[in-house]
Scaffold this motif. Structure first.
Motif, PDB file in Angstrom:
ATOM      1  N   PRO A 306      -0.740 -73.019  -6.545  1.00 50.10           N
ATOM      2  CA  PRO A 306      -0.311 -74.604  -6.944  1.00 50.10           C
ATOM      3  C   PRO A 306      -0.995 -75.277  -5.916  1.00 50.10           C
ATOM      4  CG  PRO A 306       1.827 -73.028  -6.255  1.00 50.10           C
ATOM      5  CD  PRO A 306       1.038 -72.379  -6.817  1.00 50.10           C
ATOM      6  N   GLN A 307      -1.575 -74.520  -5.398  1.00 51.62           N
ATOM      7  CA  GLN A 307      -2.081 -75.366  -3.617  1.00 51.62           C
ATOM      8  C   GLN A 307      -3.774 -75.351  -3.879  1.00 51.62           C
ATOM      9  OE1 GLN A 307      -0.120 -74.810   0.660  1.00 51.62           O
ATOM     10  NE2 GLN A 307       0.703 -72.792  -0.336  1.00 51.62           N
ATOM     11  N   GLY A 308      -4.203 -74.428  -5.142  1.00 49.92           N
ATOM     12  CA  GLY A 308      -5.369 -74.416  -5.065  1.00 49.92           C
ATOM     13  C   GLY A 308      -5.364 -72.342  -5.010  1.00 49.92           C
ATOM     14  N   LEU A 309      -6.579 -71.984  -5.887  1.00 52.50           N
ATOM     15  CA  LEU A 309      -6.937 -70.807  -5.813  1.00 52.50           C
ATOM     16  C   LEU A 309      -7.168 -70.590  -4.888  1.00 52.50           C
ATOM     17  CD1 LEU A 309      -6.749 -68.785  -7.928  1.00 52.50           C
ATOM     18  CD2 LEU A 309      -9.949 -69.110  -7.583  1.00 52.50           C
ATOM     19  N   ALA A 310      -6.995 -69.588  -4.091  1.00 57.59           N
ATOM     20  CA  ALA A 310      -6.850 -68.811  -3.407  1.00 57.59           C
ATOM     21  C   ALA A 310      -6.151 -68.928  -1.823  1.00 57.59           C
ATOM     22  CB  ALA A 310      -8.661 -68.360  -2.818  1.00 57.59           C
ATOM     23  N   ASN A 311      -5.113 -70.045  -2.083  1.00 55.98           N
ATOM     24  CA  ASN A 311      -4.946 -71.069  -0.001  1.00 55.98           C
ATOM     25  C   ASN A 311      -3.505 -70.296  -1.172  1.00 55.98           C
ATOM     26  OD1 ASN A 311      -5.056 -73.031   1.039  1.00 55.98           O
ATOM     27  ND2 ASN A 311      -4.742 -74.321  -0.433  1.00 55.98           N
ATOM     28  N   SER A 312      -3.216 -69.665  -1.120  1.00 55.32           N
ATOM     29  CA  SER A 312      -1.745 -69.409  -0.494  1.00 55.32           C
ATOM     30  C   SER A 312      -1.243 -69.180   0.884  1.00 55.32           C
ATOM     31  CB  SER A 312      -1.128 -67.654  -1.002  1.00 55.32           C
ATOM     32  OG  SER A 312      -2.052 -66.600  -0.275  1.00 55.32           O
ATOM     33  N   SER A 313      -2.509 -69.638   2.085  1.00 56.37           N
ATOM     34  CA  SER A 313      -2.526 -69.373   3.633  1.00 56.37           C
ATOM     35  C   SER A 313      -2.600 -71.130   3.844  1.00 56.37           C
ATOM     36  CB  SER A 313      -3.498 -68.935   4.465  1.00 56.37           C
ATOM     37  OG  SER A 313      -5.051 -69.614   3.809  1.00 56.37           O
ATOM     38  N   GLY A 314      -3.028 -71.948   2.940  1.00 55.78           N
ATOM     39  CA  GLY A 314      -2.515 -73.439   2.831  1.00 55.78           C
ATOM     40  C   GLY A 314      -4.103 -74.011   4.026  1.00 55.78           C
ATOM     41  N   HIS A 315      -5.165 -72.583   4.019  1.00 54.19           N
ATOM     42  CA  HIS A 315      -6.291 -73.152   4.493  1.00 54.19           C
ATOM     43  C   HIS A 315      -7.324 -73.809   4.535  1.00 54.19           C
ATOM     44  CE1 HIS A 315      -5.131 -71.137   9.348  1.00 54.19           C
ATOM     45  NE2 HIS A 315      -4.103 -70.878   8.420  1.00 54.19           N
ATOM     46  N   VAL A 316      -7.292 -73.542   2.958  1.00 56.09           N
ATOM     47  CA  VAL A 316      -8.347 -74.045   1.765  1.00 56.09           C
ATOM     48  C   VAL A 316      -8.607 -74.646   2.800  1.00 56.09           C
ATOM     49  CG1 VAL A 316     -10.062 -73.930   0.189  1.00 56.09           C
ATOM     50  CG2 VAL A 316      -8.238 -72.719   0.661  1.00 56.09           C
ATOM     51  N   GLY A 317      -9.604 -75.496   3.215  1.00 58.42           N
ATOM     52  CA  GLY A 317     -10.381 -76.853   3.323  1.00 58.42           C
ATOM     53  C   GLY A 317     -10.197 -76.848   5.371  1.00 58.42           C
ATOM     54  N   LYS A 318      -9.234 -76.128   5.701  1.00 55.78           N
ATOM     55  CA  LYS A 318      -9.198 -76.317   6.754  1.00 55.78           C
ATOM     56  C   LYS A 318      -9.571 -75.440   8.316  1.00 55.78           C
ATOM     57  CE  LYS A 318      -4.990 -78.688   6.877  1.00 55.78           C
ATOM     58  NZ  LYS A 318      -4.710 -77.810   5.243  1.00 55.78           N
ATOM     59  N   ASN A 319     -10.579 -75.621   9.187  1.00 54.04           N
ATOM     60  CA  ASN A 319     -11.155 -75.062   9.897  1.00 54.04           C
ATOM     61  C   ASN A 319     -13.001 -75.576  10.122  1.00 54.04           C
ATOM     62  OD1 ASN A 319      -8.841 -73.806  11.035  1.00 54.04           O
ATOM     63  ND2 ASN A 319      -8.611 -72.931   9.060  1.00 54.04           N
ATOM     64  N   ILE A 320     -13.141 -76.721   9.791  1.00 52.98           N
ATOM     65  CA  ILE A 320     -13.947 -76.807   9.295  1.00 52.98           C
ATOM     66  C   ILE A 320     -14.901 -77.753  10.414  1.00 52.98           C
ATOM     67  CG2 ILE A 320     -15.622 -78.314   8.337  1.00 52.98           C
ATOM     68  CD1 ILE A 320     -13.665 -79.543   6.299  1.00 52.98           C
ATOM     69  N   MET A 321     -16.124 -76.622  10.722  1.00 56.57           N
ATOM     70  CA  MET A 321     -16.664 -76.901  11.961  1.00 56.57           C
ATOM     71  C   MET A 321     -18.644 -77.304  11.517  1.00 56.57           C
ATOM     72  SD  MET A 321     -15.631 -74.105  13.672  1.00 56.57           S
ATOM     73  CE  MET A 321     -15.373 -72.713  12.106  1.00 56.57           C
ATOM     74  N   ASP A 322     -18.824 -78.283  12.361  1.00 61.07           N
ATOM     75  CA  ASP A 322     -20.618 -78.552  12.614  1.00 61.07           C
ATOM     76  C   ASP A 322     -20.841 -78.145  13.356  1.00 61.07           C
ATOM     77  OD1 ASP A 322     -22.852 -79.278  11.548  1.00 61.07           O
ATOM     78  OD2 ASP A 322     -22.308 -81.786  11.901  1.00 61.07           O
ATOM     79  N   SER A 323     -21.977 -77.939  14.049  1.00 62.97           N
ATOM     80  CA  SER A 323     -22.436 -78.143  15.523  1.00 62.97           C
ATOM     81  C   SER A 323     -22.408 -79.539  16.075  1.00 62.97           C
ATOM     82  CB  SER A 323     -24.541 -77.694  15.318  1.00 62.97           C
ATOM     83  OG  SER A 323     -24.434 -76.786  14.715  1.00 62.97           O
ATOM     84  N   THR A 324     -22.154 -79.154  17.374  1.00 65.25           N
ATOM     85  CA  THR A 324     -22.598 -80.193  18.085  1.00 65.25           C
ATOM     86  C   THR A 324     -23.952 -80.813  18.149  1.00 65.25           C
ATOM     87  OG1 THR A 324     -22.621 -79.449  20.091  1.00 65.25           O
ATOM     88  CG2 THR A 324     -20.715 -80.555  20.157  1.00 65.25           C
ATOM     89  N   GLY A 325     -24.342 -82.461  18.008  1.00 68.09           N
ATOM     90  CA  GLY A 325     -25.946 -82.796  18.185  1.00 68.09           C
ATOM     91  C   GLY A 325     -26.004 -84.262  19.008  1.00 68.09           C
TER      92      GLY A 325
END
Ligand SMILES: Cc1cc2nc3c(=O)[nH]c(=O)nc-3n(C[C@H](O)[C@H](O)[C@H](O)COP(=O)(O)OP(=O)(O)OC[C@H]3O[C@@H](n4cnc5c(N)ncnc54)[C@H](O)[C@@H]3O)c2cc1C
Ligand code: SF4
Length: 560
Positions: A306-325
Motif C-alpha cells: 500500500p505504500q508503494g512497491l518495496a517500501n515496507s521500510s518507508g525509505h523509498v524517496g527518502k535520503n536523497i543527496m546531491d553533491s554540494t556545489g
C-alpha cells in the motif's frame, strides 16, 4: 501480454541500465530494455565540428538546450515537456533528465573517481548518515573491471582520497594546461595536492572506439567513441551478443504484482501510439535514474504494497543527496598576453584538487564532516558567447581587452559530500499527473549546517589559492547559504532507494535486490547509502556490473 522472449527487463538505458544489460547479455541472458526517450545514434547525430560562431547566440544555452546550442541532449534538460515535477513549500530543487537512448551518459562530464575505504564507512567514522553494507575491498575488483571496460584516463597518485588501480588499467592522462600548473604550484605552497583528473575518455584506442584527438567539445557527444557514452559502447556491445532487444519511447508507468504480492508484469505507455502495454516479467531491473526509479516504485501501489512497491521500510524517496556545489574564480594577471594556441585538450580539466583533509578531520581541526574536491576551469577554450564575460565596452577597444583577457580566467568549482537529512526527500504529488497520466514527483529540499560549513571552508580555500596565483579581490566572500547551488543542480542525485544491511532502514540489500520483492532490483544511483564528493557514475556502473553478475548466478542456479 508479451510474445517477446527474455529473462530480464531493464528500465532505462543510461549508465546503470546499459551496464546491467551489457553484463547480463554477455553472461548469456536475454534482456529486454525499455527506454522512455527516443532512439539516438551519436555516430550520425553529433555536431562535433560545428563552430559556436555558426550557432544562434554564439552557441550559448536556451530553453531547449540548457547546456548550449550543440549539447548532445536531443530530448530533456532542466525541464521536460509534458513531464512536470513539483516542489514543496520553501524547497528549491532542480531535476535534470535526459529522455533519449543512453540517458545522461551522452553528455555527462565523465569525471570518474573511485570511492575509497573511508567513503563506504562514513557512519562508522563520524556517526552521521549510513554505512554501505560492504567494504571497499569487496568492490575494488569490480572497479578494476569497470575502469578497464569503460576506459578511464588518469594515474595512480597514492593519495588517501584516491585508491590506486592495478597496473595497466588506467590510460595515460593528458598533459596539464599552463593555468592548471599555476594552480598546482599555488596549491602546493598551501600544502594542498593536485592530481590528474580521472575521466572516462580514451587516450588510447580501445575495442571499436578511437582515442581522443583533443579538439571538440565532449558535451556534444563523441561520435568516435573516445568519450564514454552507452550509445557508442555498452549498448552496441550488448546488441552484438544478439540477446538485447530495445524498445524506445516506452514510458514505464508501474510494476505489477500477483495476488501474493510478487512482481509478475510491467506496464508502459508507448509514447508514439499512446497505447498502454503490459509485459510479463520474471525479473525487473529499475535503472531509470535515482528519482525516476523511486517514482515508479511509489506509483506501484497494490493491496500487498500500500505504500508503494518495496517500501515496507518507508525509505523509498527518502535520503536523497546531491553533491554540494559552488564556483569561485578570478582573472590571473600573469596569464595575460601569452601566445594563443589550441589548449582544448579533452575539454574538461586535466588536473584537479582531490580532498586533502582527512588527517585534519581526525585531529578535529575542521568544523565540518566529509570532504570536497575542486574541478579547475581554465584554458583557451573554443570561443563562444562567454568570451566577453563581464568586460565593458564596444567595437575595437572591447575586442582588444577581450583578446588580452582571453584564457586568463581560472575558476575553481567545488563538489562536496552531502549528508542525508529528514528535510531532503521526494514523494508523489497526489494532485499533478504528467502527459501520460502518471503521478509526478514532489521534491522537498534542505541543506544542513554540515554542507554550509563545508562550502564556507571551500570558498575561503579557493580565495587563498587564487590569491597565491596573483589574483586580487575587492569584494568580500559571499555567504555560504547564498553561494551554494540549488539541490539537484550538480545532477548527482542519489540515495532514494538506498541499500543497507537490514530491511528496516533500507530498500535494497547490497546486491540492489529489493528486500520486499526478490525479483525487483535497482541499479542506479538510488541505491547509494552515502554520496561521497566523488562524482557518482563510475560507482553506479561498478555496482550495476557487480550486482548483475550476482543476479546472473541466481538465475543460473534457479534461485530466481
Ligand atoms: C551535465 C551533466 C554533467 C555530469 N557530469 C558527471 C560527471 O562528470 N561525473 C559523474 O559521475 N556524473 C556526472 N553526471 C551525472 C551522470 O550523468 C548520472 O549520474 C548518470 O548518467 C546516472 O545514470 P542512470 O543510469 O542512473 O541515469 P540516466 O543516465 O539518466 O539514464 C536513465 C534513463 O532512464 C530513462 N527513463 C527514465 N524514466 C523512465 C521510465 N519511466 N520508463 C523508461 N525509461 C525511463 C531515461 O530516459 C534515461 O535514458 C552529469 C550529468 C549531467 C547532466
Ligand atoms: S575532446 Fe576527445 S573525447 Fe571529447 S568529444 Fe572530442 S574527441 Fe571525443
Amino acid at each position: 501480454m508479451s510474445e517477446l522472449n527474455y529473462d530480464v527487463i531493464v528500465v532505462g538505458s543510461g549508465a546503470g541500465g546499459a551496464m546491467a544489460a551489457y553484463t547480463l547479455t554477455k553472461l548469456g541472458h536475454k534482456v529486454l530494455m525499455l527506454e522512455a526517450g527516443r532512439d539516438y545514434d551519436p555516430k550520425t547525430e553529433t555536431p562535433m565540428f560545428n563552430t559556436n560562431g555558426d550557432a544562434p547566440l554564439m552557441g550559448s544555452g536556451n530553453v531547449d538546450k540548457d547546456f548550449g546550442f550543440y549539447d548532445a541532449t536531443v530530448d530533456g534538460g532542466w525541464t521536460v515537456p509534458d513531464e512536470p515535477y513539483t516542489t514543496g513549500p520553501d524547497s528549491e530543487f532542480l531535476w535534470w533528465r535526459a529522455r533519449m537512448l543512453g540517458g545522461r551518459t551522452n553528455h555527462w562530464g565523465r569525471y570518474s573517481l573511485r570511492f575509497s575505504k573511508h567513503d563506504f564507512k562514513g557512519f562508522t567514522r563520524d556517526g552521521l548518515g549510513a554505512d554501505w553494507p560492504f567494504e571497499y575491498d569487496d568492490i575494488s575488483p569490480w572497479y578494476d573491471k569497470t575502469e578497464e571496460l569503460v576506459g578511464i584516463c588518469g594515474t595512480n597518485t597514492g593519495l588517501d582520497d584516491m585508491p590506486d588501480s592495478p597496473e595497466g588499467i588506467l590510460q595515460p592522462p593528458p598533459k596539464p594546461r599552463i593555468p592548471e600548473l599555476l594552480v598546482s604550484a599555488a596549491a602546493k605552497k598551501l600544502g594542498i595536492p593536485t592530481a590528474p583528473m580521472h575521466r572516462a575518455v580514451l587516450t588510447r584506442p580501445k575495442d571499436d572506439r578511437q582515442a581522443c584527438f583533443y579538439a571538440t567539445s565532449c558535451i556534444r557527444g563523441c561520435s568516435i567513441g573516445a568519450a564514454f557514452q552507452t550509445t557508442t559502447s555498452l549498448l552496441p556491445m550488448a546488441k552484438a551478443t544478439g540477446r538485447l532487444t530495445i524498445i524506445t519511447d516506452a514510458m514505464v508507468k508501474a510494476v505489477n504484482v500477483d495476488d501474493k504480492g510478487k512482481v509478475n508484469a510491467i506496464t508502459y505507455i508507448d509514447k508514439k501510439t499512446k497505447q498502454t502495454h503490459k509485459l510479463d516479467a520474471k525479473v525487473i531491473i529499475l535503472a531509470a535514474s535515482a528519482c525516476e526509479s523511486a517514482r515508479i516504485l511509489l506509483n506501484s501501489k497494490s493491496e500487498r504494497h500500500p505504500q508503494g512497491l518495496a517500501n515496507s521500510s518507508g525509505h523509498v524517496g527518502k535520503n536523497i543527496m546531491d553533491s554540494t556545489g559552488v564556483s569561485f574564480g578570478a582573472h590571473i594577471p600573469s596569464l595575460e598576453g601569452r601566445p594563443k594556441y589550441n589548449e582544448d585538450g579533452h575539454t574538461a580539466n586535466h588536473l584537479f584538487i582531490p580532498w586533502w583533509g582527512h588527517k585534519k578531520q581526525e585531529n578535529k581541526e575542521l568544523d565540518f564532516p566529509r570532504g570536497y574536491h575542486f574541478e579547475i576551469g581554465s584554458g583557451f577554450r573554443a570561443p563562444g558567447s562567454w568570451v566577453g564575460g563581464d568586460l565593458d565596452g564596444y567595437g575595437k577597444p572591447l575586442k582588444d581587452i577581450a583578446k588580452q583577457a582571453y584564457g586568463t580566467y581560472v575558476g575553481l568549482a567545488l563538489r562536496g559530500e552531502m549528508l542525508p537529512n529528514a528535510g531532503s526527500y521526494m514523494e508523489i504529488d497526489e494532485e499533478v499527473k504528467d502527459k501520460w497520466g502518471i503521478p509526478v514527483v514532489k521534491f522537498h529540499w534542505k541543506w544542513s549546517e554540515h554542507e554550509l560549513k563545508q562550502v564556507e571552508h571551500g570558498l575561503k580555500t579557493a580565495k587563498k589559492i587564487l590569491e597565491t596565483m596573483g589574483a586580487s579581490f575587492t569584494k568580500p566572500l559571499p555567504k555560504a547559504q547564498d553561494a551554494i547551488l540549488k539541490g539537484g543542480q550538480i545532477i548527482h542525485e542519489v540515495g532514494s532507494t538506498r541499500m543497507g544491511a537490514n530491511p528496516k532502514e533500507s530498500v535494497t540489500n547490497q546486491w540492489g535486490q529489493t528486500w520486499d520483492c526478490d525479483n525487483v532490483f535497482v541499479m542506479d544511483g538510488g541505491v547509494f547509502a552515502s554520496n561521497p564528493h566523488k562524482n557518482c557514475t563510475l560507482t553506479i556502473m561498478t555496482l550495476a556490473m557487480r550486482n548483475s553478475t550476482w543476479l546472473s548466478k541466481q538465475l543460473v542456479n534457479g534461485v530466481l
